[in-house]
Design a protein around this motif. Structure first.
Motif, PDB file in Angstrom:
ATOM      1  N   UNK B 164       0.821  -1.226   0.000  1.00  0.00           N
ATOM      2  CA  UNK B 164       0.000   0.000   0.000  1.00  0.00           C
ATOM      3  C   UNK B 164       0.854   1.275   0.000  1.00  0.00           C
ATOM      4  N   UNK B 165       1.848   1.414   0.881  1.00  0.00           N
ATOM      5  CA  UNK B 165       2.663   2.649   0.834  1.00  0.00           C
ATOM      6  C   UNK B 165       3.357   2.847  -0.512  1.00  0.00           C
ATOM      7  N   UNK B 166       3.838   1.749  -1.076  1.00  0.00           N
ATOM      8  CA  UNK B 166       4.514   1.852  -2.381  1.00  0.00           C
ATOM      9  C   UNK B 166       3.522   2.339  -3.430  1.00  0.00           C
ATOM     10  N   UNK B 167       2.347   1.716  -3.403  1.00  0.00           N
ATOM     11  CA  UNK B 167       1.304   2.089  -4.365  1.00  0.00           C
ATOM     12  C   UNK B 167       0.959   3.569  -4.231  1.00  0.00           C
ATOM     13  N   UNK B 216      -3.214   2.300   6.333  1.00  0.00           N
ATOM     14  CA  UNK B 216      -3.809   3.565   5.898  1.00  0.00           C
ATOM     15  C   UNK B 216      -2.956   4.746   6.357  1.00  0.00           C
ATOM     16  N   UNK B 217      -2.450   4.681   7.593  1.00  0.00           N
ATOM     17  CA  UNK B 217      -1.612   5.777   8.114  1.00  0.00           C
ATOM     18  C   UNK B 217      -0.332   5.881   7.284  1.00  0.00           C
ATOM     19  N   UNK B 218       0.331   4.743   7.084  1.00  0.00           N
ATOM     20  CA  UNK B 218       1.593   4.784   6.323  1.00  0.00           C
ATOM     21  C   UNK B 218       1.320   5.168   4.864  1.00  0.00           C
ATOM     22  N   UNK B 219       0.192   4.649   4.347  1.00  0.00           N
ATOM     23  CA  UNK B 219      -0.195   5.004   2.971  1.00  0.00           C
ATOM     24  C   UNK B 219      -0.420   6.502   2.840  1.00  0.00           C
TER      25      UNK B 219
END
Lengths: 504, 507
Positions: B164-167, B216-219
């Motif tokens: 998710x963060x990468x995306x 969600x937070x890291x994203x």
């Protein structure tokens, strides 16, 4: 005998009170309102149906079928009896019939308190719908739905026997009678489908025959109107007009608007109950609900029709859920004759003062809604013979018995004439042709109309009247009326904020 | 049996083969396409991001943030590699990948590959006909995000959430729609909490909601990884607050209408989803039901949101469909025998034939070219170039992008509404339809050249008022010049009436 005044009755009256104090309930906010009541008044004056067009100078005496004559006659009677209060009371009565029958229909399945709540929620749109002949269709759809669920639940034939006479009445009240025919047709189709699926056609033959005979008799009853079969063909012709594509009430429902939310109030509970409880409606109910939920979203004016039929169907679904069984024991409808009577009396007593305040506010802005003073000017200066105006203003001009160029009766003017006007009014190329061809004596236009600016820029027209919203233009050669320079209009404030709403 | 591939794989490749050579997929029919490409070219050429506007004379030098710079670079790169074929191939690739990600999402719930394919294509049918634009990256991002979330919910494997963060870090540079992805992620997290609370399953909060919330937070934090940092967020809010987006002026931001193709498709998908939920043997979870209602509601708010909503509906539809009698009938039991592999030579043959046919159709298909001629100021640009007409152009916003790229002159407006803001746009729109104040607007703008729609009231007003004269009339636009300018170009007198429009309406 014990006097009864249940809480549901008080709540019902309170909802109607809200509609009664709402100024727009009279119909004044509806752009077609004035020509509807003028037709009613005309019929009362002449004791006959208009043989042709009597209100325009472009289509004067052209054949015109006033298929909803009875609806307009009743509106005319209401207006003659009590002015805007008269039409408001008529709209309250029709809303009472719509909500009332939706309530009684829902009460076939669930507790009366819950039934009333469901009827309210489904028909919330009724509280803000202005008086117009469509309201007869809403009321009759609610009655039809009540009759259908009553027959389905009790099997008593008397419920079906009422359909043909009601249909004969409906065809003369409003063109929405075709939706009533569709409703009875769905009943017959649904029952036939249920019988086939359960392999009970033979045992259900009598019921099926009754349903289909009702469809046939009701269809035949639609011929009982002054125009015979033409009443039906006129409705079909109106349905095929392309002009509906630019008229907001014929546009599909935008779910982000108030009307969209009214629609969702019918869709979401029905779907949610099915999804959460797993209960399926019987085929007949499912067909009717499916048809009206799709029908409702297709056009803004159809949302209230969808709403009029949904409460009993929703109640039927809810009544079969396990949750309802738990809920039913806690429902009550207490009768407190004294307390409820006092509240009702207080509502009735406060009505004149509250209603007059709202009506007064509306009346104060009347000249921004309709060209009241501009029409006075036209009549005073003898400019009222060949006035060219938009459909929005024409309704009021008809009320003042000023012949119009075009108005909201699209079944009279048809697409070709309407679009010629529509494009010219928006300043499309060739706009001047409409003036050359029809040679109007004056132009009554809103200030924001491109045609006004074009006529002024052409140098052939001069402005002789201007108020906060309307302008009157006459040919430059008209003597005795001095030209008034157009004033400027602000669209944006200093920060670029919109002073006026931009309508695409 | 030798090498074989599954039917969904072949179908997805077939969609790519069909769409890649199609001129309409290239983006040439989209007014925004031209300035997207222009920005991409500029960035590649200069090796940096633009900081101010240099394409309009009305906002020349104004600060401008190009948050979707990477999407535009990708488009420009594709265009430099293969012209319109390059952008149509990029568009086809993005659509195919979106369908593939949605297919994988549906597969998390459906054991029949054909059923998963049907759900994927059904929910994304409209996307296949879209042309190349940065918002296709958002469609892909949403499809990948639903795949990640569905995989996590089905398998409980937290590692998938690492993507998710990468995306989000890539997505924030590709298109502003990353905000929708984050909203979805936060919505799903919240709904899982609500569901767990109502169903009295506190273990689900720890097992599902907490990992999702951390992702969600890291994203969300990873969206700072763009050239503007938090500025990209400020910018997203500024765009969202524009009235031009909500006023229904721009077609794709208008409310979804059931009578239009996109609206009908959305209606069918939402109906199918709710019918599947109602018909399913297994009752839907509260989270699922609330998500369905929320996606349905936001989808009706705008055409372009409805396209995103249907991508997000894939997991709901797939999971509901799984426990319906219809699924048993169509995809289980006997129906399962159709879910088979196709021999590789047959698949390659079919794809090669389809690709050849598509290339041939792409060459003879003049639909996109005709659309450009009819809707873009193509003839008008040729006329202006032939007569070397220069000066301050007052133009329709929808023609601005084409003028920027093809004419090479500064424009008054284009569809970068985030640059121009509400004021400039509405002033123009009010004037164009001939409302009071048009004269003041023209006096203030004082254009030398006016390129305006033939049907616009302002065209008639300008030519009638005598300060401008008509020198060219094309299929959609007219060119008017100041009376004192270029007297060598003759005035055109037209007898353009509304008969073609009226005939069309009558037919």
């Amino acid at each position: 005998m014990r006097l009864l005044f249940p809480a549901t009755l008080l709540a019902f009256l309170a909802a109607l009170w809200v509609k009664a104090i709402y100024p727009a309930s009279s119909g004044i906010a509806d752009t077609d309102f004035y020509w509807h009541i003028t037709y009613g008044q005309w019929m009362l004056e002449h004791r006959m149906l208009p043989p042709g067009d009597a209100f325009s100078w472009t289509f004067l005496n052209a054949p015109y079928q006033l298929t909803q004559w009875l609806g307009e006659l009743l509106m005319g009677v209401a207006y003659n009896s009590g002015g805007l209060t008269g039409t408001k009371m008529l709209s309250v009565l029709l809303a009472a019939i719509t909500i009332g029958f939706a309530w009684r229909g829902a009460a076939r399945y669930v507790h009366t308190s819950l039934a009333l709540g469901m009827a309210f929620v489904a028909n919330l749109v009724q509280l803000v719908t202005p008086m117009r002949p469509q309201l007869f269709s809403f009321a009759l759809l609610a009655i039809f739905t009540y009759l259908i669920v009553s027959w389905l639940e009790t099997g008593r034939r008397r419920y079906l026997l009422v359909f043909p006479p009601l249909m004969a009445l409906w065809v003369n009240l409003h063109g929405g009678f075709v939706v009533g025919l569709a409703l009875i047709g769905l009943l017959a189709v649904g029952l036939t489908g249920e019988a086939i699926l359960k392999n009970r056609v033979r045992s259900e033959l009598y019921r099926l025959a009754l349903a289909w005979l009702t469809v046939i008799a009701s269809t035949a009853a639609t011929l009982l109107n002054p125009y015979g079969i033409k009443a039906l063909t006129t409705v079909l012709m109106i349905g095929g007009l392309r002009s509906s594509s630019v008229i907001s009430e014929w546009m599909p429902v935008n779910l982000t608007t108030e009307l969209g939310w009214f629609y969702l109030l019918n869709l979401v509970p029905f779907v949610a109950i099915m999804a959460v409880s797993g209960i399926r409606p019987r085929l007949t109910h499912g067909l009717i609900a499916g048809f009206f939920l799709v029908f409702g979203i297709l056009a803004n004016r159809q949302v209230a029709m969808c709403a009029a039929v949904m409460a009993p169907l929703l109640a039927a679904l809810l009544s079969r859920t396990p949750n309802y069984e738990k809920m039913a024991s806690s429902l009550s409808n207490p009768s407190r004759p004294l307390a409820h009577g006092l509240i009702a009396a207080a509502l009735i007593a406060s009505f004149p003062a509250i209603a007059s305040k709202g009506d007064g506010t509306w009346a104060a802005t009347m000249n921004l809604q309709y060209p009241v003073k501009a029409t006075d000017f036209l009549i005073e200066h003898g400019l009222d013979k060949r006035v060219l105006s938009d459909t929005l203003e024409a309704s009021y001009l008809i009320h003042r018995r000023v012949p119009v160029f075009i108005d909201g009766r699209m079944d009279l003017y048809r697409d070709s004439f309407f679009f010629t006007w529509y494009l010219a009014s928006h300043g499309a190329p060739g706009w001047e042709n409409i003036l050359e061809q029809h040679q109007p004596g004056s132009l009554l236009l809103r200030q924001d109309m491109a045609l006004r600016q074009l006529a002024l820029a052409s140098g052939q027209w001069k402005q002789v009247y201007e108020d906060a919203r309307y302008s009157i233009l006459v040919p430059m050669s008209t003597a005795g009326l001095p030209a008034i320079p157009p004033s400027s209009v602000r669209y944006l404030d200093a920060n670029g904020g919109m002073v006026r709403l931009y309508m695409p | 049996m030798g090498y074989a591939i599954s039917i969904p794989f072949v179908v997805l490749l077939a969609i790519f083969a069909y769409r890649a050579p199609s001129p309409s997929a290239s983006g040439i029919i989209d007014p925004d396409y031209y300035w997207h490409l222009g920005y991409g070219d500029w960035i590649i050429q200069n090796g940096r991001l633009p900081t101010e506007d240099f394409w309009s004379w009305t906002f020349d030098g104004h600060a401008y943030r190009l948050t979707q710079w990477l999407g535009e670079v990708a488009m420009a790169f594709a265009n430099q590699m293969g012209g319109t074929l390059g952008t149509s191939t990029l568009s086809a690739l993005l659509v195919t990948l979106t369908l593939a990600a949605s297919y994988k999402t549906a597969r998390c719930f459906l054991d029949n590959r054909l059923a998963a394919l049907a759900v994927s294509i059904g929910c994304n049918a409209i996307l296949i006909s879209l042309s190349c634009r940065p918002h296709q990256f958002t469609h892909l991002g949403l499809a990948v995000l639903t795949w990640i979330v569905a995989s996590f919910q089905i398998t409980g494997n937290r590692r998938v959430l690492y993507f998710i963060p990468v995306l989000m870090a890539i997505w924030v540079n590709l298109h502003g729609g990353y905000a929708v992805g984050l909203a979805y992620l936060w919505m799903m997290t919240g709904l899982v909490v609500v569901d767990a609370f109502i169903s009295k399953r506190p273990d689900e909060i720890r097992a599902v909601a907490v990992p999702l919330a951390i992702a969600a937070v890291i994203g969300t934090l990873s969206t700072i990884l763009n050239p503007y940092g938090w500025g990209a967020w400020v910018y997203a809010f500024e765009i969202a607050s524009l009235k031009s987006s909500s006023a229904g002026i721009v077609d794709e931001w208008a409310a979804t209408s059931i009578k239009a193709e996109v609206g009908l498709n959305f209606f069918l998908i939402t109906s199918a989803m709710f019918v599947a939920m109602a018909a399913a043997r297994q009752r839907p979870r509260i989270a699922q039901l609330l998500a369905a209602v929320a996606l349905c509601a936001i989808g009706w708010s705008a055409v372009r949101i409805s396209l995103m909503s249907t991508i997000l509906m894939v997991p709901i539809l797939a999971s509901s469909l799984r426990s319906t009698s219809f699924y048993d009938l169509a995809f289980n039991g006997d129906g399962r025998r159709y879910d088979r592999l196709i021999p590789l030579p047959v698949a390659v043959g079919v794809l090669a034939a389809l690709a050849s046919l598509s290339v041939w159709l792409g060459r003879i298909d003049q639909t996109a070219a005709r659309h450009v001629t009819a809707n873009m100021p193509e003839q008008e640009v040729r006329f202006m170039q032939a007569h070397q007409i220069e000066g301050r152009i007052l133009n329709a916003p929808e023609a601005g992008g084409y003028l920027i790229r093809k004419l090479g002159q500064k424009v008054s407006l284009d569809t970068r509404l985030d640059l121009y803001g509400d004021r400039a746009l509405f002033e123009y729109l009010f004037a164009r339809r001939g409302e009071v104040g048009w004269r003041e607007y023209i006096e203030r703008m004082n254009p030398d050249v006016v390129l305006i729609n033939n049907q616009a009231a302002l065209r008639q007003l300008l030519s009638g008022a005598g300060e401008y004269r008509l020198v060219f009339e094309g299929a959609t636009y007219s060119i008017l010049l100041k009376n004192s300018m270029r007297l060598d170009i003759p005035t055109v007198f037209t007898d353009l009436h509304n008969n073609p429009i009226l005939s069309k309406l009558k037919s």
